[in-house]
Design an enzyme around this catalytic site. Structure first.
Site, PDB file in Angstrom:
ATOM      1  N   ASN A  16       0.871  -1.188   0.000  1.00  0.00           N
ATOM      2  CA  ASN A  16       0.000   0.000   0.000  1.00  0.00           C
ATOM      3  C   ASN A  16       0.905   1.235   0.000  1.00  0.00           C
ATOM      4  O   ASN A  16       1.470   1.592   1.020  1.00  0.00           O
ATOM      5  CB  ASN A  16      -0.903  -0.030   1.245  1.00  0.00           C
ATOM      6  CG  ASN A  16      -1.745   1.225   1.371  1.00  0.00           C
ATOM      7  OD1 ASN A  16      -1.810   2.040   0.451  1.00  0.00           O
ATOM      8  ND2 ASN A  16      -2.408   1.380   2.519  1.00  0.00           N
ATOM      9  N   LYS A  53       0.084   4.223  -0.263  1.00  0.00           N
ATOM     10  CA  LYS A  53      -0.589   5.404   0.320  1.00  0.00           C
ATOM     11  C   LYS A  53      -0.387   6.606  -0.607  1.00  0.00           C
ATOM     12  O   LYS A  53      -0.264   6.418  -1.825  1.00  0.00           O
ATOM     13  CB  LYS A  53      -0.101   5.636   1.754  1.00  0.00           C
ATOM     14  CG  LYS A  53      -0.246   4.363   2.604  1.00  0.00           C
ATOM     15  CD  LYS A  53      -0.112   4.551   4.078  1.00  0.00           C
ATOM     16  CE  LYS A  53      -0.323   3.213   4.787  1.00  0.00           C
ATOM     17  NZ  LYS A  53      -0.211   3.311   6.239  1.00  0.00           N
ATOM     18  N   HIS A  74      -9.617   0.967   5.230  1.00  0.00           N
ATOM     19  CA  HIS A  74      -8.315   1.231   5.852  1.00  0.00           C
ATOM     20  C   HIS A  74      -8.505   2.224   6.996  1.00  0.00           C
ATOM     21  O   HIS A  74      -9.319   3.150   6.903  1.00  0.00           O
ATOM     22  CB  HIS A  74      -7.330   1.787   4.819  1.00  0.00           C
ATOM     23  CG  HIS A  74      -5.929   1.809   5.325  1.00  0.00           C
ATOM     24  ND1 HIS A  74      -5.474   2.778   6.195  1.00  0.00           N
ATOM     25  CD2 HIS A  74      -4.887   0.960   5.132  1.00  0.00           C
ATOM     26  CE1 HIS A  74      -4.211   2.519   6.502  1.00  0.00           C
ATOM     27  NE2 HIS A  74      -3.835   1.431   5.872  1.00  0.00           N
ATOM     28  N   GLU A  77      -6.890   4.690   7.945  1.00  0.00           N
ATOM     29  CA  GLU A  77      -6.725   6.111   7.574  1.00  0.00           C
ATOM     30  C   GLU A  77      -7.990   6.651   6.925  1.00  0.00           C
ATOM     31  O   GLU A  77      -8.347   7.819   7.106  1.00  0.00           O
ATOM     32  CB  GLU A  77      -5.490   6.269   6.669  1.00  0.00           C
ATOM     33  CG  GLU A  77      -4.203   6.136   7.476  1.00  0.00           C
ATOM     34  CD  GLU A  77      -3.032   5.513   6.729  1.00  0.00           C
ATOM     35  OE1 GLU A  77      -3.015   5.532   5.485  1.00  0.00           O
ATOM     36  OE2 GLU A  77      -2.126   4.979   7.407  1.00  0.00           O
ATOM     37  N   GLU A 107      -5.195  -4.919  10.675  1.00  0.00           N
ATOM     38  CA  GLU A 107      -4.209  -3.857  10.841  1.00  0.00           C
ATOM     39  C   GLU A 107      -4.467  -3.132  12.160  1.00  0.00           C
ATOM     40  O   GLU A 107      -5.319  -2.229  12.217  1.00  0.00           O
ATOM     41  CB  GLU A 107      -4.315  -2.846   9.687  1.00  0.00           C
ATOM     42  CG  GLU A 107      -3.967  -3.410   8.337  1.00  0.00           C
ATOM     43  CD  GLU A 107      -3.383  -2.346   7.411  1.00  0.00           C
ATOM     44  OE1 GLU A 107      -2.261  -2.535   6.945  1.00  0.00           O
ATOM     45  OE2 GLU A 107      -4.030  -1.311   7.191  1.00  0.00           O
ATOM     46  N   GLY A 157       2.527   2.454  10.787  1.00  0.00           N
ATOM     47  CA  GLY A 157       3.458   3.564  10.615  1.00  0.00           C
ATOM     48  C   GLY A 157       4.172   3.977  11.892  1.00  0.00           C
ATOM     49  O   GLY A 157       4.804   5.023  11.948  1.00  0.00           O
ATOM     50  N   SER A 189       3.542  -2.038  10.377  1.00  0.00           N
ATOM     51  CA  SER A 189       4.992  -2.109  10.560  1.00  0.00           C
ATOM     52  C   SER A 189       5.550  -3.498  10.279  1.00  0.00           C
ATOM     53  O   SER A 189       6.461  -3.966  10.968  1.00  0.00           O
ATOM     54  CB  SER A 189       5.385  -1.624  11.962  1.00  0.00           C
ATOM     55  OG  SER A 189       4.985  -0.268  12.146  1.00  0.00           O
TER      56      SER A 189
END
Ligand code: 13P
Length: 258
Positions: free
Chosen positions: A9, A11, A100, A102, A172, A178, A217
């Site tokens: 991904n 992003k 996701h 985000e 996730e 991140g 991560s």
């Protein structure tokens, strides 16, 4: 046996020059290493949507698959700024991320919206990768399973269990995305087993075949142990997918533990 899937991904990263060298690096690296064969591991990149046709052209004749990071519910119409599943399909996507963290947090997508997007993806002939995961506070409050259950159930109610036959699930943990913090293999495995059990309650056969990826991560140095867990079928990689060498090392790890 479930074929492992490693998805990058990207992003909102990558100017054209960076994407060119990244995809060339992955494609060339794949030819040079013996450890990853298309029969063992499926590889996939998820570029920013504007670059999808460019990447599609570049990965022709490689074993690299293509997906998008988001889609809208409608097929065509007055939805300024949005992109539909059929459009993504037409420019070569096979997969699309849905839910996701985000998108849930920064773009206020609730579970109902995620369910509708999941359904729209399947209707468009795309394979949704449904992302679920708890925050640090939710984990510390002992709510992990309740949160995952709510996120899965919302999609199940809207799209139905049959739609999951053409889907992938990604666990996730939000606190691991991140941050450099990773769930331990045991922590991740416990949630993956919970997700598989959720599917099992609705379709026993599907529980055996559906792929559940870990994201948060995942790096070359922790991938092998995570991927050795019985219910972890691949990875959804953020930061490390922007480096061809790191991404390929994770793909190799997925191939070795097969
Ligand atoms: P990182 O690998 O950078 O933690 O990102 C994970 C992720 O969000 C993939 O979708």
């Amino acid at each position: 046996m479930r074929k492992r899937l490693i998805a990058g991904n990207w992003k909102m990263n990558g100017a054209l020059a960076q994407i060119t060298s990244l995809i060339d690096g992955i494609a060339n690296g794949l030819l040079q290493i013996n450890g990853v064969s298309a029969a063992d591991v499926e590889l996939l990149v998820l570029p920013p949507s504007i670059y999808i046709p460019f990447v599609h052209e570049k990965i022709k004749n490689t074993a690299i698959g293509l997906g998008a990071q988001n889609l809208y519910l409608g097929d065509v119409g007055a939805f300024t700024g949005e992109v539909s599943g059929s459009m993504l399909k037409e420019v070569g996507c096979q997969f699309v991320l849905v839910g996701h963290s985000e998108r849930r947090t920064l773009f206020f997508e609730d579970s109902a919206m995620v369910g509708l997007k999941f359904k729209a993806a399947v209707l468009a002939g795309l394979m949704p990768i449904l992302c679920v995961g708890e925050t640090r506070l939710e984990r510390e409050g002992g709510q992990t399973e309740a949160i995952i259950h709510e996120q899965l159930n919302a999609v199940l109610q809207i799209a139905g269990i049959a739609a999951f036959e053409k889907a992938v699930i990604a666990y996730e943990p939000v606190w691991a995305i991140g941050t450099g913090l990773t769930a331990t293999p045991e922590e991740a495995e416990a949630v993956h087993a919970f997700i598989r059990q959720f599917i099992h309650q609705n379709n026993v056969d599907l529980a055996r075949t559906i792929r559940i990826l870990y994201g948060g991560s995942m790096k070359p140095d922790n991938a092998a142990l995570l991927l050795a867990m019985p219910n972890i079928d691949g990875g959804l990689i953020g930061g490390a997918s922007l480096d061809a060498g790191q991404f390929l090392k994770i793909c190799e790890a997925a191939s070795v533990v097969n």
